[in-house]
Structures are given as structure tokens and as C-alpha cells.
Design an enzyme around this catalytic site. Structure first.
Site, PDB file in Angstrom:
ATOM      1  N   LYS A   1      -0.333 -25.538  10.840  1.00  0.00           N
ATOM      2  CA  LYS A   1       0.561 -26.230  11.776  1.00  0.00           C
ATOM      3  C   LYS A   1       0.941 -27.554  11.132  1.00  0.00           C
ATOM      4  O   LYS A   1       0.142 -28.485  11.051  1.00  0.00           O
ATOM      5  CB  LYS A   1      -0.127 -26.503  13.118  1.00  0.00           C
ATOM      6  CG  LYS A   1       0.869 -27.046  14.145  1.00  0.00           C
ATOM      7  CD  LYS A   1       0.286 -28.067  15.093  1.00  0.00           C
ATOM      8  CE  LYS A   1       0.280 -29.471  14.576  1.00  0.00           C
ATOM      9  NZ  LYS A   1       1.597 -30.131  14.423  1.00  0.00           N
TER      10      LYS A   1
ATOM     11  N   GLU B   1      -6.068 -49.977  10.970  1.00  0.00           N
ATOM     12  CA  GLU B   1      -5.045 -49.339  10.128  1.00  0.00           C
ATOM     13  C   GLU B   1      -3.674 -49.523  10.774  1.00  0.00           C
ATOM     14  O   GLU B   1      -3.502 -49.255  11.959  1.00  0.00           O
ATOM     15  CB  GLU B   1      -5.357 -47.847   9.987  1.00  0.00           C
ATOM     16  CG  GLU B   1      -4.398 -47.150   9.035  1.00  0.00           C
ATOM     17  CD  GLU B   1      -4.715 -45.672   8.866  1.00  0.00           C
ATOM     18  OE1 GLU B   1      -4.987 -45.001   9.874  1.00  0.00           O
ATOM     19  OE2 GLU B   1      -4.677 -45.189   7.720  1.00  0.00           O
TER      20      GLU B   1
ATOM     21  N   CYS C   1      -2.443 -42.840   3.347  1.00  0.00           N
ATOM     22  CA  CYS C   1      -3.837 -43.064   3.734  1.00  0.00           C
ATOM     23  C   CYS C   1      -4.509 -43.979   2.731  1.00  0.00           C
ATOM     24  O   CYS C   1      -5.445 -44.691   3.065  1.00  0.00           O
ATOM     25  CB  CYS C   1      -4.563 -41.750   3.837  1.00  0.00           C
ATOM     26  SG  CYS C   1      -4.280 -40.727   2.409  1.00  0.00           S
TER      27      CYS C   1
ATOM     28  N   GLU D   1      -9.938 -35.443   6.666  1.00  0.00           N
ATOM     29  CA  GLU D   1      -9.494 -36.590   5.865  1.00  0.00           C
ATOM     30  C   GLU D   1      -8.718 -37.505   6.797  1.00  0.00           C
ATOM     31  O   GLU D   1      -7.691 -37.095   7.343  1.00  0.00           O
ATOM     32  CB  GLU D   1      -8.574 -36.134   4.730  1.00  0.00           C
ATOM     33  CG  GLU D   1      -9.251 -35.322   3.654  1.00  0.00           C
ATOM     34  CD  GLU D   1     -10.328 -36.068   2.916  1.00  0.00           C
ATOM     35  OE1 GLU D   1     -10.382 -37.306   2.990  1.00  0.00           O
ATOM     36  OE2 GLU D   1     -11.162 -35.383   2.283  1.00  0.00           O
TER      37      GLU D   1
HETATM   38  P1  NAP Z   1      -2.151 -37.705  13.662  1.00  0.00           P
HETATM   39  O1  NAP Z   1      -1.447 -38.186  14.845  1.00  0.00           O
HETATM   40  O2  NAP Z   1      -3.629 -37.595  13.716  1.00  0.00           O
HETATM   41  O3  NAP Z   1      -1.488 -36.306  13.305  1.00  0.00           O
HETATM   42  C1  NAP Z   1      -1.948 -35.497  12.258  1.00  0.00           C
HETATM   43  C2  NAP Z   1      -1.773 -34.041  12.658  1.00  0.00           C
HETATM   44  O4  NAP Z   1      -2.593 -33.778  13.788  1.00  0.00           O
HETATM   45  C3  NAP Z   1      -0.343 -33.681  13.070  1.00  0.00           C
HETATM   46  O5  NAP Z   1      -0.062 -32.365  12.661  1.00  0.00           O
HETATM   47  C4  NAP Z   1      -0.424 -33.781  14.585  1.00  0.00           C
HETATM   48  O6  NAP Z   1       0.550 -33.008  15.238  1.00  0.00           O
HETATM   49  C5  NAP Z   1      -1.810 -33.219  14.823  1.00  0.00           C
HETATM   50  N1  NAP Z   1      -2.378 -33.573  16.119  1.00  0.00           N
HETATM   51  C6  NAP Z   1      -2.040 -34.599  16.952  1.00  0.00           C
HETATM   52  N2  NAP Z   1      -2.801 -34.571  18.062  1.00  0.00           N
HETATM   53  C7  NAP Z   1      -3.627 -33.492  17.951  1.00  0.00           C
HETATM   54  C8  NAP Z   1      -4.652 -32.930  18.782  1.00  0.00           C
HETATM   55  N3  NAP Z   1      -4.995 -33.472  19.936  1.00  0.00           N
HETATM   56  N4  NAP Z   1      -5.288 -31.831  18.324  1.00  0.00           N
HETATM   57  C9  NAP Z   1      -4.981 -31.271  17.148  1.00  0.00           C
HETATM   58  N5  NAP Z   1      -4.015 -31.760  16.332  1.00  0.00           N
HETATM   59  C10 NAP Z   1      -3.363 -32.859  16.710  1.00  0.00           C
HETATM   60  O7  NAP Z   1      -1.844 -38.599  12.395  1.00  0.00           O
HETATM   61  P2  NAP Z   1      -0.416 -39.029  11.844  1.00  0.00           P
HETATM   62  O8  NAP Z   1       0.027 -40.193  12.654  1.00  0.00           O
HETATM   63  O9  NAP Z   1       0.497 -37.873  11.709  1.00  0.00           O
HETATM   64  O10 NAP Z   1      -0.792 -39.444  10.365  1.00  0.00           O
HETATM   65  C11 NAP Z   1      -1.245 -40.694  10.069  1.00  0.00           C
HETATM   66  C12 NAP Z   1      -2.752 -40.715   9.904  1.00  0.00           C
HETATM   67  O11 NAP Z   1      -3.166 -39.779   8.936  1.00  0.00           O
HETATM   68  C13 NAP Z   1      -3.242 -42.028   9.417  1.00  0.00           C
HETATM   69  O12 NAP Z   1      -4.386 -42.405  10.129  1.00  0.00           O
HETATM   70  C14 NAP Z   1      -3.591 -41.768   7.966  1.00  0.00           C
HETATM   71  O13 NAP Z   1      -4.517 -42.630   7.421  1.00  0.00           O
HETATM   72  C15 NAP Z   1      -4.047 -40.379   8.018  1.00  0.00           C
HETATM   73  N6  NAP Z   1      -3.942 -39.733   6.714  1.00  0.00           N
HETATM   74  C16 NAP Z   1      -5.085 -39.526   6.025  1.00  0.00           C
HETATM   75  C17 NAP Z   1      -5.053 -38.937   4.774  1.00  0.00           C
HETATM   76  C18 NAP Z   1      -6.334 -38.720   4.015  1.00  0.00           C
HETATM   77  O14 NAP Z   1      -6.356 -37.874   3.159  1.00  0.00           O
HETATM   78  N7  NAP Z   1      -7.394 -39.431   4.296  1.00  0.00           N
HETATM   79  C19 NAP Z   1      -3.838 -38.540   4.233  1.00  0.00           C
HETATM   80  C20 NAP Z   1      -2.673 -38.780   4.963  1.00  0.00           C
HETATM   81  C21 NAP Z   1      -2.751 -39.370   6.227  1.00  0.00           C
HETATM   82  P3  NAP Z   1       1.921 -33.712  15.713  1.00  0.00           P
HETATM   83  O15 NAP Z   1       2.640 -34.085  14.503  1.00  0.00           O
HETATM   84  O16 NAP Z   1       2.576 -32.640  16.474  1.00  0.00           O
HETATM   85  O17 NAP Z   1       1.516 -34.890  16.551  1.00  0.00           O
END
Ligand code: NAP
Ligand code: MG
Length: 497
Positions: A177, A387, A286, A252
Site C-alpha cells: 500500500k 521532527e 528521514c 523504519e
Molecule cells: P505516515 O503518516 O506515518 O505515513 C506512512 C505510511 O503509513 C503511509 O502509507 C500512510 O498512508 C500509512 N498510514 C497512515 N496512518 C496509518 C495507520 N493508522 N495504519 C497503517 N498505515 C498508516 O508518515 P509520512 O508522513 O507519510 O512520512 C513521514 C515520516 O516517515 C517521517 O516521520 C519520516 O521520518 C518517516 N520516514 C522514515 C524513513 C526511515 O527509513 N527511517 C524513511 C522515510 C520516511 P497514507 O499516505 O494514506 O496516510
């Protein structure tokens, strides 16, 4: 509704509409009038179909020889390479980062696919002597079954490939997804997998919102691995859900990465690195640099060099090759960035450059903000601790290396860190004592290569690593095998004493 191309889910080797009958528009963050594509707003029934298809396909895929799986991956990698420019341009249109960076994102997917293709002829276990006569001991990797992937928008093709390729080479099947914001790049990756010979059901894609699809992707008992990249908040929930029936769960998550600049550093190099680390991908990595810890004797000079360079960065539509920083991903992320700028000011940090939304002309079409730097940041401030995920850099001051290391570790995250120094003793001390999963010497906090483990400590991860052979540990389980060819019962720890 626009007349843009409608993309479907990919289930059991076919593009199919969602059972919900609903769709959503994917727009360009540099120009919100441009609809990049229309995607399925899927529901739990779609996820179930995808997991069922993956379960069925697993029966054959797990037995298909790994070198043959590798041959398909080689073809996928070659095709991604051939299509690199088009894939990268589509990626810039869907998520905004500049074309050079989306080329890098596609290249990371290519590198990972080639790397894991090679693993098809390795997947090494070990043979080891037995403590008994006429007995043979070895270990083999076995796949687990269906893997659910939930991925973010900031690396639309790289991160999905980091999960998909090691899972596939180990013999698992996949349901992915993508982030709501970046389904196109995953659809492109899936299409390549399909055309280059991945059998029906082995990879499946369901688009739509994470909050609606998270449960069915995680709670289906046929799913044995969940791999997630995204926020710590969502990762925590996923970890708890996976604990119920002991699914493999690889997370991650967030970062608050630091670059230390010592008084003996090559300042030009440190400024170069900080700019790239902080403002590359509009700070939406990230591993982005969001904290600088700078030695007191050079902080004035370093800050003024940073201000001058940040002011000259060209912000705009990333498809224009002269642009150095693209937009924020959406209105919500732009609002978050602007609100953290206010918080920084209120908490007493000194705004030294940037701080405003960019407006006028083409800027009004997108979510553009100035590269922003705060000086005089202290450890109690929210912009030091939380963050932001945007182009906001905070500079704090240290007296010596010991204090710098303490400050670097003063965070709940532990993804990446770096030090700029010409003193090898300082470099090695920091390398040892800064508690992160990734560390750089005289390089910025960003720039991972696919054949090294990727991931972080503390609230960044849960102990697993992506990329390299470490990724194989997420997508396989060890089986220890004992072959007794003595023809008699030999009891370990008893008969050989
Ligand atoms: P996010 O809101 O956590 O979303 C990530 C994924 O999770 C998306 O596909 C999102 O779907 C899905 N999601 C949201 N709510 C969910 C739930 N309740 N249950 C299951 N899945 C759910 O994060 P983001 O804002 O897209 O990305 C930014 C974050 O990612 C930052 O904190 C960043 O540091 C982190 N990141 C970490 C790494 C690493 O390798 N450490 C790499 C890249 C990013 P939707 O898009 O439909 O909301
Ligand atoms: Mg978009």
C-alpha cells in the site's frame, strides 16, 4: 472529475477497480492544478483479495529456484534503468523533489534490484561441524509467506524497492500500500515487475488511505511480515498490532539527525554538506539534517556562510533542472513547517534566514517555503527535539567534542549523524559514541548506499535493518538442519560425552 488517467489496483496479475467504486486525485505539489493521476480509494475487501492472491501465489513462488527469481529481478533492474528518465520525471510531478533527486531515487531502486538479484545465487547459510560422528549440520533461509508493505511518500520508488526486492528473492509474496501521495511511482514499479516476468499474485498493490487499510493489511492471519516506513506514531500502532500473532514487524521511522562541526573542520565542506543535508528533498528525508552542533569558535563564521548559501538556493518546480529545492508535499506539511517556524521564534531561537512561505507567480500554485535557519537553538526547544520534516535547520553551540556528542545523543531518535573534523581521533570517538544506525565522517547525514544496512536506533526503528544482506533477515527465517548418516540413534549432549 478531470479526464486524467485512472490507475487501478494490481491484484493477481491484473489491474482491477476497487470494490468501493471510489477514487481520488493525485496532484503535483509544485502545481496543485495538475492532476497526475486518479487512483483507487480501496477498502478492506480489496486488501483481502490481494492477500488471498498473494497466499495462493506463495505456494509456487517459494519453490521457484532463487537463482531463477534473481533472473527476473535482473530483468526488472535493466528495465528500470532503461526507463529511468521517464520514471524520474513522473516522480517529480507526483511528489515535487527536484529531478536530480528523483533520478537518484529511481537509481536506488535499480541498485537494490540488481543487488538482490545477485542474492538469488547466494542466500548463504552455513555448514558447520557436528559434535557427533557421521552427522552433518547446516542452516538454510526459508521464506515466511505474505508480506504487507506500508510506505511513505518521500522516496516513492526507492523505499518500496527496498522492501519488495529482498522479500521476493527470499521467496515471499507481497501486498503493497503506497502512501496516498505517491501511488504512481509504485504503480510504475509494479507494471515493470509484471512485464518482466513476476508471476500473477506474487506482487499486488492496493492504493488508498493508511488509516482505512492498515488493519486489513496487518490483521489478516495469512500476512506473516509487515514492513513499514513512516512516522513513529503510526509505527508504534503497527508494532502493537503485529504483536498479537507474532508477525515479523520491521519499522523504519522518524529522525532528528545531527551534523557536528568541530573547530578544525573544512568549513566550506561542512557548509556544503549541511546545505545538502538540510535542504535536499526540501528537508523531507528521514535522514535530513535538522540539527547542527557547531563549535563555539567557528559558529559565527559557519552561520554566516550558511545564511549566504541558503539565500541563494533556487526554489521552484523540480522539473526545471536549475531548481535546487522543490515544494513541501502538501498543504498539511507546509502548515506544519510554518507552525514550527513560529514555535522556534516563540521558544527564543534566532531566525537568521528564511521563515516565510514563498508567494507570487508560480509559487502560488504550490506549497513552497524558504530554506530556513535558526541560530541560538538550545536543547529545551521544540525545534531541537521534534521532527519537522521540512527545510528548517537549527544551529546550536558546543564547547568541545564531549559536549557535542552529548548534545547529538540528546534526542529520542537515532537514525543518522555526521561529524566534520580533520582530527582522526575526534572522528573515531564520535563514530563510536554517537548512538545512531548510520554515521558519516566529513559527509552529510544523507547519502546511504544500498549494500550497507539502513535503519536507526531508539524511536527510529525496532532493531531491524533494511538494505544489504541485513534485509534478508527480515524476510526469511533460519532453519537449522541436522542430517544424521550414522544409521543409529545419536543423542546430542549425551552419547558423545
Ligand atoms: P505516515 O503518516 O506515518 O505515513 C506512512 C505510511 O503509513 C503511509 O502509507 C500512510 O498512508 C500509512 N498510514 C497512515 N496512518 C496509518 C495507520 N493508522 N495504519 C497503517 N498505515 C498508516 O508518515 P509520512 O508522513 O507519510 O512520512 C513521514 C515520516 O516517515 C517521517 O516521520 C519520516 O521520518 C518517516 N520516514 C522514515 C524513513 C526511515 O527509513 N527511517 C524513511 C522515510 C520516511 P497514507 O499516505 O494514506 O496516510
Ligand atoms: Mg502527489
Amino acid at each position: 472529475m478531470s479526464d486524467s488517467k485512472v490507475f487501478k489496483n494490481f491484484i493477481n496479475g491484473e489491474w482491477v477497480q476497487s470494490k468501493s467504486g471510489q477514487t481520488y486525485e493525485n496532484r503535483n505539489p509544485a502545481d496543485k492544478n495538475e492532476v497526475v493521476g486518479v487512483f483507487q480509494k480501496s477498502n478492506a475487501a480489496d486488501v483481502k483479495m490481494a492477500v488471498d492472491a498473494a497466499s495462493e501465489a506463495y505456494k509456487k513462488w517459494r519453490l521457484y529456484p532463487a537463482p531463477k527469481r534473481g533472473e527476473i529481478l535482473y530483468k526488472i533492474a535493466q528495465r528500470l534503468l532503461a526507463d529511468k528518465e521517464s520514471l524520474s520525471q513522473q516522480m517529480t510531478r507526483e511528489m515535487g523533489k527536484v529531478i536530480n533527486e528523483t533520478r537518484g531515487d529511481t537509481q536506488e531502486a535499480i541498485d537494490m534490484t540488481f543487488y538482490m538479484a545477485g542474492e538469488g545465487r547466494r542466500l548463504f547459510g552455513m555448514t558447520t561441524p557436528s559434535e557427533m560422528l557421521n552427522k552433518f549440520d547446516m542452516t538454510i533461509r526459508q521464506p515466511l509467506g505474505v508480506c504487507s508493505f506500508i510506505t511513505p511518500w518521500n522516496f516513492p520508488m526507492a523505499i518500496p524497492s527496498w522492501k519488495m526486492m529482498p522479500a521476493l528473492i527470499c521467496g515471499n509474496t507481497v501486498v503493497i500500500k503506497p502512501a496516498t501521495e505517491t501511488p504512481l511511482s509504485v504503480a510504475n514499479l509494479i507494471q515493470v515487475c509484471h512485464e518482466e516476468g513476476i508471476p500473477p499474485g506474487v506482487v499486488n498493490m492496493v492504493t488508498g488511505s493508511g488509516s482505512a487499510l492498515g488493519d486489513p493489511l496487518i490483521n489478516n492471519p495469512a500476512v506473516r511480515v509487515v514492513s513499514f516506513t513512516g512516522s513513529t506514531e503510526v509505527g508504534r500502532k503497527i508494532s502493537q498490532a503485529c504483536a498479537t500473532d507474532f508477525k515479523h514487524c520491521s519499522l523504519e521511522m522518524g529522525g532528528k539527525n545531527v551534523q557536528i562541526v568541530m573547530d578544525d573542520a573544512d568549513l566550506d565542506l561542512a557548509v556544503h554538506g549541511a546545505l545538502w543535508g538540510a535542504f535536499g528533498t526540501t528537508g523531507q528525508r528521514c535522514t535530513a539534517t535538522s540539527r547542527i552542533v557547531c563549535h563555539k569558535d567557528i559558529v559565527g563564521k559557519f552561520t554566516s556562510m550558511m545564511i549566504e548559501r541558503a539565500r541563494s538556493l533556487k526554489v521552484g518546480n523540480g522539473l526545471d533542472a536549475s531548481i535546487e529545492m522543490g515544494p513541501c508535499i502538501n498543504q498539511g506539511q507546509l502548515d506544519t513547517v510554518l507552525s514550527y517556524i513560529e514555535i522556534g521564534k516563540k521558544d527564543g531561537a534566532k531566525l537568521v534566514t528564511g521563515g516565510e512561505r514563498l508567494t507570487g507567480g508560480d509559487y502560488d500554485k504550490g506549497f513552497f517555503v524558504q530554506p530556513t535557519i535558526f541560530g541560538e537553538v538550545t536543547q529545551s526547544m521544540r525545534i531541537w527535539r521534534e521532527e519537522i520534516f521540512g527545510p528548517v535547520l537549527g544551529i546550536a553551540v558546543c564547547n568541545d567534542l564531549a559536549e557535542a556528542i552529548k548534545m547529538a545523543n540528546d534526542t529520542s531518535y537515532g537514525l543518522s549523524a555526521s561529524i566534520y573534523t580533520r582530527d582522526i581521533n575526534k572522528a573515531y570517538t564520535a563514530m563510536r559514541d554517537v548512538y545512531t544506525g548510520i554515521f558519516y565522517v566529513n559527509a552529510p547525514t544523507i547519502g546511504a548506499e544500498t549494500h550497507l544496512p539502513f535503519g536507526g536506533t531508539k524511536e527510529t526503528g525496532n532493531g531491524h535493518r533494511e538494505a544489504s544482506t541485513a534485509a534478508l533477515d527480515v524476510f526469511s527465517e533460519w532453519k537449522s538442519v541436522y542430517v544424521d548418516f550414522s544409521g543409529s540413534l545419536q543423542r546430542a549432549q549425551i552419547d558423545n560425552q
